[in-house]
Scaffold this active site. Structure first.
Site, PDB file in Angstrom:
ATOM      1  N   ASP A 112      77.298  61.151  71.590  1.00  0.00           N
ATOM      2  CA  ASP A 112      76.420  61.703  70.556  1.00  0.00           C
ATOM      3  C   ASP A 112      75.353  60.667  70.219  1.00  0.00           C
ATOM      4  O   ASP A 112      75.631  59.666  69.563  1.00  0.00           O
ATOM      5  CB  ASP A 112      77.249  62.037  69.312  1.00  0.00           C
ATOM      6  CG  ASP A 112      76.439  62.699  68.213  1.00  0.00           C
ATOM      7  OD1 ASP A 112      75.220  62.859  68.379  1.00  0.00           O
ATOM      8  OD2 ASP A 112      77.039  63.055  67.186  1.00  0.00           O
ATOM      9  N   CYS A 151      69.107  65.677  65.778  1.00  0.00           N
ATOM     10  CA  CYS A 151      70.249  65.771  66.695  1.00  0.00           C
ATOM     11  C   CYS A 151      70.011  66.706  67.871  1.00  0.00           C
ATOM     12  O   CYS A 151      70.336  66.381  69.007  1.00  0.00           O
ATOM     13  CB  CYS A 151      71.511  66.150  65.936  1.00  0.00           C
ATOM     14  SG  CYS A 151      71.616  67.862  65.362  1.00  0.00           S
ATOM     15  N   HIS A 188      75.417  70.478  63.561  1.00  0.00           N
ATOM     16  CA  HIS A 188      75.208  69.269  64.348  1.00  0.00           C
ATOM     17  C   HIS A 188      75.618  69.518  65.795  1.00  0.00           C
ATOM     18  O   HIS A 188      76.602  70.202  66.072  1.00  0.00           O
ATOM     19  CB  HIS A 188      76.018  68.107  63.772  1.00  0.00           C
ATOM     20  CG  HIS A 188      75.873  66.842  64.560  1.00  0.00           C
ATOM     21  ND1 HIS A 188      74.676  66.197  64.705  1.00  0.00           N
ATOM     22  CD2 HIS A 188      76.785  66.117  65.267  1.00  0.00           C
ATOM     23  CE1 HIS A 188      74.841  65.136  65.469  1.00  0.00           C
ATOM     24  NE2 HIS A 188      76.110  65.062  65.825  1.00  0.00           N
TER      25      HIS A 188
END
Length: 285
Positions: free
Chosen positions: A134, A78, A117
């Site tokens: 995202d 991420c 995250h």
């Protein structure tokens, strides 16, 4: 808006857009945001192989360009994906707030999960509505297209269904939760499942450097113990989690098999995920 993003001196927008196959408009508007977001996910896989070998991957833009863009046969997780994507969006003229979220898939209490995250709140000039974007959530419930920051509204993007809800919590800022619809279509075939929870507090690059190190090196982190690789395919989604390969099709059908041959795992990653595994990296414990 956060102003502590890594320097963009090493970022090449042309090379990035070529890597993801985007030949559309370069305007800072919702259509471009949706298009580039989906193109990124279709081109660059999610993978944690650096954490299994050399420790925490670098979040410097020059290193991300070398690995995810110019390398072409690697991906990242991420912090790598969304750091690179943020640089692309800023080069296109968007304004960003970098967020940190608690991954709450399967959690009974959200507070039991730390913020591990990275996600992005994106604003386009002249558009009153910010978007949650995202490209780095390594799960079948991830966003394929950004969604407006609106509560209790279902959004469908590239075949997936999502909604944002607000939940009570003791802090001064509103707590938002991204939910994904899981399972097959029908009144009793699926359910809404929480993916991650976040507030709109801006986080800085130094925060991600620290969280990145924790996720990659803590022996209790799943990313430091086993391969975790996922990719968006024309027919759905493929996932390698340890020695388990799972394919989820767009109609909700799921197939799974156990892998026992390390050479076979390398071939699978090359053929199904587009990843060249670093030499000497052990994939099956």
């Amino acid at each position: 808006m956060s102003d502590s993003a890594p320097t963009t001196a090493s970022f090449d927008l042309d090379a990035y857009l070529d890597r993801i196959g985007w030949a559309g408009e370069r305007r800072p508007d919702a259509a471009t945001l949706r298009g580039v977001h989906l193109a990124h996910l279709r081109a660059v896989p999610f993978e944690n192989l650096d954490a299994l070998g050399d420790g925490a991957p670098s979040l410097e833009l020059a290193d991300l360009m070398a690995k995810l863009v110019h390398g072409r046969r690697r991906g990242g997780y991420c912090f790598e994906h969304n750091t690179l994507f943020a640089a692309a969006l800023e080069a296109l003229g968007f304004r960003l707030t970098r967020l940190a979220a608690r991954v709450v898939v399967g959690a009974e209490r959200f507070a039991d999960r730390p913020r591990t995250h990275m996600a992005l709140l994106v604003e386009a000039p002249g558009d009153p509505q910010p978007y949650l974007a995202d490209v780095g959530f390594g799960a079948v419930g991830s966003l394929l297209e950004p969604v407006p920051l609106l509560a209790d509204t279902e959004f469908q993007g590239a075949g997936r269904r999502h909604r944002l809800v607000r939940v009570p919590h003791p802090g001064p800022l509103e707590m938002w939760v991204l939910e994904a619809y899981e399972g097959r279509e029908g009144p009793s075939e699926g359910r809404w499942a929480a993916q991650y929870a976040f507030t709109l507090e801006p986080f800085e690059q130094s925060d991600y450097v620290m969280i990145n190190w924790h996720v990659a090196t803590n022996p209790r982190s799943p990313f430091s113990r086993r391969p975790y690789v996922q990719f968006l395919t024309p027919d759905g989604h493929v996932l390698l989690d340890g020695d388990r390969f799972t394919e989820t099709r767009t109609d909700g059908t799921v197939t799974e098999r156990k892998l026992t041959d390390p050479a076979g795992v390398r071939r699978l990653l090359a053929e199904d995920f587009g990843i060249d595994v670093p030499e000497g990296l052990a994939l099956l414990g």
